[in-house]
Structures are given as C-alpha cells and as structure tokens.
Design an enzyme around this catalytic site. Sequence first.
Site, PDB file in Angstrom:
ATOM      1  CB  SER A  81     -41.290 -42.019  17.823  1.00 45.38           C
ATOM      2  OG  SER A  81     -41.249 -40.883  18.354  1.00 45.38           O
ATOM      3  CD  GLU A  82     -46.581 -41.960  15.626  1.00 47.05           C
ATOM      4  OE1 GLU A  82     -45.404 -42.607  16.520  1.00 47.05           O
ATOM      5  OE2 GLU A  82     -47.277 -41.585  15.900  1.00 47.05           O
ATOM      6  CG  ASN A  83     -40.784 -38.028  15.990  1.00 44.66           C
ATOM      7  OD1 ASN A  83     -41.123 -40.065  16.377  1.00 44.66           O
ATOM      8  ND2 ASN A  83     -40.235 -37.681  16.801  1.00 44.66           N
ATOM      9  N   GLY A  84     -39.669 -40.439  13.363  1.00 44.04           N
ATOM     10  CA  GLY A  84     -38.515 -40.822  12.734  1.00 44.04           C
ATOM     11  C   GLY A  84     -37.268 -41.672  13.063  1.00 44.04           C
ATOM     12  CB  SER A 137     -42.010 -43.012   9.363  1.00 48.23           C
ATOM     13  OG  SER A 137     -41.600 -43.569  11.229  1.00 48.23           O
TER      14      SER A 137
END
Lengths: 216, 216, 220, 220
Positions: free
Chosen positions: A45-48, A87
Amino acid sequence: MDDKNLIAKRVACELSDGMLVNLGIGLPTLVARHVPADIRVHFQSENGIVGMDSLNEHGLAEDDLSDAGGNPISAVPGAAAFDSAFSFGLIRGGHLDVTVLGGLEVDEAGLLANWMVPGKMVPGMGGAMDLVTGAKKVIVAMMHTAKGAAKIVPACTLPLTSARRVDLIVTELAVIEPTDAGLVLREVAPGVTPADVVAATTARLIVPDNIATMAV
Amino acid sequence: MDDKNLIAKRVACELSDGMLVNLGIGLPTLVARHVPADIRVHFQSENGIVGMDSLNEHGLAEDDLSDAGGNPISAVPGAAAFDSAFSFGLIRGGHLDVTVLGGLEVDEAGLLANWMVPGKMVPGMGGAMDLVTGAKKVIVAMMHTAKGAAKIVPACTLPLTSARRVDLIVTELAVIEPTDAGLVLREVAPGVTPADVVAATTARLIVPDNIATMAV
Amino acid sequence: MCKLTRLAEAIAGIPIGATLMIGGFMGVGTPERMIDEIVRQGTGELIVIANDTARPGVGIGKLIDARLVKRVVASHIGTNAETQRQMIAGDIEVELIPQGTLAERIRSGGHGLGGVLTATGVGTVAAAGKPTLEIDGRIFLVERPLRADFALVAARQADHLGNLGYALTARNFNPLMAMAADRVLAEARSIVPTGVLPPDAVGTPCVVVDMLIAVEARRG
Amino acid sequence: MCKLTRLAEAIAGIPIGATLMIGGFMGVGTPERMIDEIVRQGTGELIVIANDTARPGVGIGKLIDARLVKRVVASHIGTNAETQRQMIAGDIEVELIPQGTLAERIRSGGHGLGGVLTATGVGTVAAAGKPTLEIDGRIFLVERPLRADFALVAARQADHLGNLGYALTARNFNPLMAMAADRVLAEARSIVPTGVLPPDAVGTPCVVVDMLIAVEARRG
C-alpha cells in the site's frame, strides 16, 4: 461470478510467487481475493507498507494502520513499514513487479488516462503517475465501457497518467495487449465473441486468428 | 593545558545548548571533553548516529556501534541511529549547527583545503566536502603551523574542500575570523602577541585595535 | 519462494569483473562472511562501490589484500595504506566521491531517480567534468545515479522471508545499497522466524532481497 | 533545552498566511490536536502542503471545513468533496503533484538538495512549465525542493528530548516534513522518558524538532 470479480480473477493469473504488487483502489483491490493459494504475493500500500492484508474481524482496527484510502487494514507476518519517500522508491526504482489500476480511457498507443476529467472531476493523480511510470508491469483492470461509451479509444481525450505504454488491459469482455503494432485482442471472456469486443471498442483492435478464452 | 586542548577548549566556547555538532577525527574530537557541564550538545557521527559518546569502559564495545574512524563508541540516552543518506541530509539540509574540522591550509578568502596533498596523500574527502558546504557554522581547529610552515596562507595551494568560506579558525596562537574584507585577528592565546600571530601567518591578517585574549 | 542460499553457492554466482556494492563503514556493518568467501573463491577484477576500504585485514580491506579489486569507488581510502599502495602502483583505480554524494547517488540509483542535485563539491576538483544546474541562483552539480550488479549487505537480523533489520551505525550504506543492485545478497547475524521482526523494525523489505545467506549450524 | 510547549501557545506562534506542512495520509498519522487548535484559534489564509485533505471532519479536512486554507499543495483531493467545492468556487487554490514527486520534493527541501530528477509526469500535464534534463537518453523533470514555515507532525511516541518514533502507515510524510520546515512542531500519542525509545526506533532525531506539544494530564 460478477463482472468485476471476473476481471479480478483474470488479473490474478498474471501474478506469481514472490511478486511485489500494488492494487489501486476500487475494482483492483478485488484481485487480492483471487490469488492462488500456492503462491505468496506481497501487497504494497503506497502509504507505507508491504504486506498489507484485509481486515476481516471487527474490533481489530488500528488507528496507525490503513490502506491508501484511509481504511483500516491488517498486516501479514513479515510485513514492513516505511515512509512515503521509500514507498515511492520501491515504485519508481523498478522494485514493483505489478501495478493494477483502474482506467477512464486507454488508447491505441496503450496510453492510460485515469486521474481527472477536466471541469468535472479533479481528484488528483495520487500515486498513479508514479505507479504507471515506474512499475515493471502495468495492468489496467476496468469495465470495458462506461454507460455505453467506449473506454478503449483511438486516442485519449482526457489528460494522460503517463507517457509509458501499459502492458495489459483486462475487462469483463476481453484481455487486450498494447504492442508496437497496436492493441492486440488476446482473450475473450466466456460467451463473448471477438466481434462483441470490437463493437464495444472505438480503438482499432488487432484480432489474430487464435484468440483464447479467459481462464476464469 | 597542551596546545591541542587549548584549541579544543576555545572551540567549545562556540557551542550552546541544544546544538547539533559534528567533530572531525583527530584534534576536533577533543572538543567533546571541554563542553560546559550546564549545556547539552548533540554530537553526530556521520556514519549514522546523533548522540554519540566516548566509550570509557573496557568490555562494553559493541560491534555495531562505532565512530567515523571505525572505533567503538557509546551512545547517550536519547541517541538516534540512521542510514548514511539521512545522516548527510542532516549535514546538507542545514540541520547541523557546527562542524569542527582540521585543516591543511586556510586562505585569505577563508577557503579550506583539508583532504589531500597531490602526489603524497590521497585519503579522500570522506564527509568533509558535505560538512563544509552544508553546516551552519564551520570551525577549523588546527595547529597554526606545520613543521614551521604557515598553514594560513594567501591562497590555498592544495585542492579545496569547498567553495564555501569557513566561519572561524582556532589555533594554539589565535582566533581568526574570515570576513568579506579578509582574515580578521579576533583573539590571541594567553602570552601571545598579535605580532607573533602575524609572524606565523603568510596570509594578510587584519589586526584591529582591540584584540581579546582567548578565554581558556 | 525460499531465498536461503548456502554461502559458497551465493558467491559462486558472482562473475569475475562484477560490480559490487558492499555495505559497511570502516568494517562496521560489512558482510564479513561473504567477503571471506570471495577471497576463498578468488573472484577477481572486481569493481567495488563502498564508503571505504577499511583497514588491511578488515572488511573490504581483505579484498584489497587479496588483490581482487581493480577499481574502487569510495569516499575515502585514507585508513588503508595497502589501497593507497596499489593505487600509486597503478594496480587499482580509485574514484573518490564525497560521502554524502555517494550515499545519495546510490539512493538515486535504487529509487529510480535521474540523479542528485547537490552543492557539495561545487568549485572543487570533485566538480570536474560534471554538468551543473542553477536553481534559484545557486549552483548544483548534477551527479548521476549509481547501480551495481550485486549488492552485498549485512544486517543484524533477518527473518525467514528476507526482511532485514539493522542496528546502530552498522546500518550506514546497507539499506541504500539493497535498493540499488540487480541482485541483492544479504547476510545477518541471526535469522528469526517471520513475524519476529516487527514491521517498524524492518530497514529493508524482503521484496528487494534475492538471497539470504544460510547460517551454519552450531549445534549437534 | 526544554521543547515542551502547551498546545495553545505553540499554535499561537503560527501567523495568518503561514505555509504549513502537515503529516498524515487520509487522516492517518495526522496531528489532530494541533489541527483542532488551529481551528479553535481561527488562523486563516494558510498554505497547506500535505498528501491530501482527507475527508470533511477528518484531519486536514477540518481546516478546509473551517475555511482557513487559501492554497493546498497535495497529491489528491478526490476524497474531500468540500475541497473540490471550494476549488470550483475559486475560494481555494489547489496544486496537484504526483505523490512520489511530492514526497521526494519535500525530502529534497529537508536534505539540502537542489531538487529531484524524476521521470514521473513526463509527457503529461504535470510536466507543464517544468525544465527537463536528459540523462543517458532518458528525459527527467527537474522538480524543485519544497520547504515550509512550519511542519506539523504526529508520532506514536516521543521522548523528553523530542525524538520521535512512528508506527506503521502513520509514518508516511511525517519524517520527511520534520526535516523540511523552519519550525517543527510535533505531537505524540505518548511521551516517554529519554532512553525509553531505542536509537533504532527513532524516525526523527530530536535535533530537528523545535516544539513538543505537552500532553494534557488525565489523572488527579
């Protein structure tokens, strides 16, 4: 199986053991449900986080753990958390094997538009531009048409997400591969004919003699 | 007090509470011994820690904790560890209040050369170029001369460490401040006259009427 | 997908003349077991990208002692007289890069950036031959990304998936290099079951690690 | 040097029209107490740099609801209909930046780099007016560093010195922003004695934090 799960299941066939995969919000998130049990795919998930999992039990939501839509998620054992720069280093640096995104339009050059409709909807590109530009393989997972209008078009009319050609388009009707020569119809859904796909598409489609039926 | 500790003690007067400080190897490391007891200074080691401390007890060396020379160190409570990119982000990003480095030459423009002697010694610049270019305040701490030869010279003959003018030069004889007008003699060591400093310096020195004695 | 690989087998995959990034700073956080095995196998003509060459007999210094390195890209070699000796004799080529620039060039290679814009080195010999860019009236060097065929990294802990956790100053260049090579080989002081290393303690996620060097059994 | 500051006092130091970086991603890892206090004090005409504006009533969305923001620099605003409404009405200016570019521009501002070279956005409207650079035959945008007057960051834990430890996806932009502002204000869910947070668990070292928001007493 409904159309969206059919698309998701077909996309899941593109995944293999050990891959790092990023699923866009909406339809693409369904892909996680269809990963074969004998392979391990790492979802980013690109938020981390790498190792995100869906949260299926009530009462276990954690304020500090969410997906890119801000919804509570779970994490698998062996997950890893990091900041937004790292990320996108994974995404931009060629470490992301597959990104699956929704689309508003894909054109004959294989270019994708999926982040805004001028004058109507300006949500912002979020991570989409980085994902399409940086991932090793870009799969567009979307309904073939929107309210009867073709989404696979001669040339995108909406602002592009990237100048990079996507690698595969999967819809409820077909699997289409953008190539140097143009869009090639590779597979049709069960019960769908090549003519059905051509009729629902305004882009020129290259229709080979042998077209497989989606294994879903 | 020996010359080197005199220099270190004078440099320590430049430090104040809460500062982030990086001490070069050699003479500059002595500065840590002279920090007033009523202030807390955070010492960075550019290999990846803020909060380094000297290791004074035998038997407590830890393989994974060292200074930039590879020697075992200790860490104060509240220390923070990080990778080399972050470490130089602190240095380059203007977060480092003071760097104290040794020098081979400093010239009338306040430029420093301290990393190589062509054909003789090519150790490499290590972190010196980033430190001099990025720190808020650059203090050169060095012996005034080397084997009788002046080190404060009209123009550096050795390759520069940075195009950035240093802020203060502290030697066993004097405190000299590089300014737009040139090198200004600010202080002399106890028992040293301005004439002694001028005699040991080939660079032109601006000698004001009032020159303080180093408070060491 | 099991990444566990025997030491000899992992190192046998490195060809003569390969470009290696090797983690560590003066031997701290350096993958010593892999270095010893390279020396044992005698893989030569290596290009080594690392912060330094430590000291003779220590860390990367062992590769220098064994004359397996033809080119070093580092921020300093001043602590290793043998590196300097081979350089002066013309047996080894040395490229010196400011430490912060080296770190950022490696990060840039691993993060898919086109390079680094830094003021470090402007007006010095480190700027020779490099393009510059003026931004807001300030001059920056355009420094290119660095990548390698292999990254050899050392961690304090790994888990069975290959997630890596670093400790204190042994971290240094390791997590940066683990992003910047075609093949990433990791050794760890201990390998723990998946789930033992919490997500916030992972410095390098398993997805970028290709091989995890097996621990030799001590019991039995 | 004690950084502990009462919430009202810390926020009172933010002038009308200030540029704020605010950590968080869809409200996760957002400094909610500071945002609530800005709303209470009514500090307006703010320029907000953040990943998103969350949703109405959540995180940065509360500043939008209160009409305290004149300009937003973000990667998306699609989840907040109120931001879109104010944008269409011309009451708020919105600059959209690809998320990875936003993260890297903030990092660049905090790490003293001249900018970022990224292929993201090339050939799209995101490239409009931006210089490009060709490196090894590939085109990159030259994206400028971002800095702010204040960074408002949220951590899971802080220690008495102001070291910050983050958890899971609440980390996101917080450690990047903590490097990139003239004044850094941090709030934490808990503040522990110095030494409780181990060095490897610190995501932002205390030296870059200017104010640590005091915890309100719950006992007594």
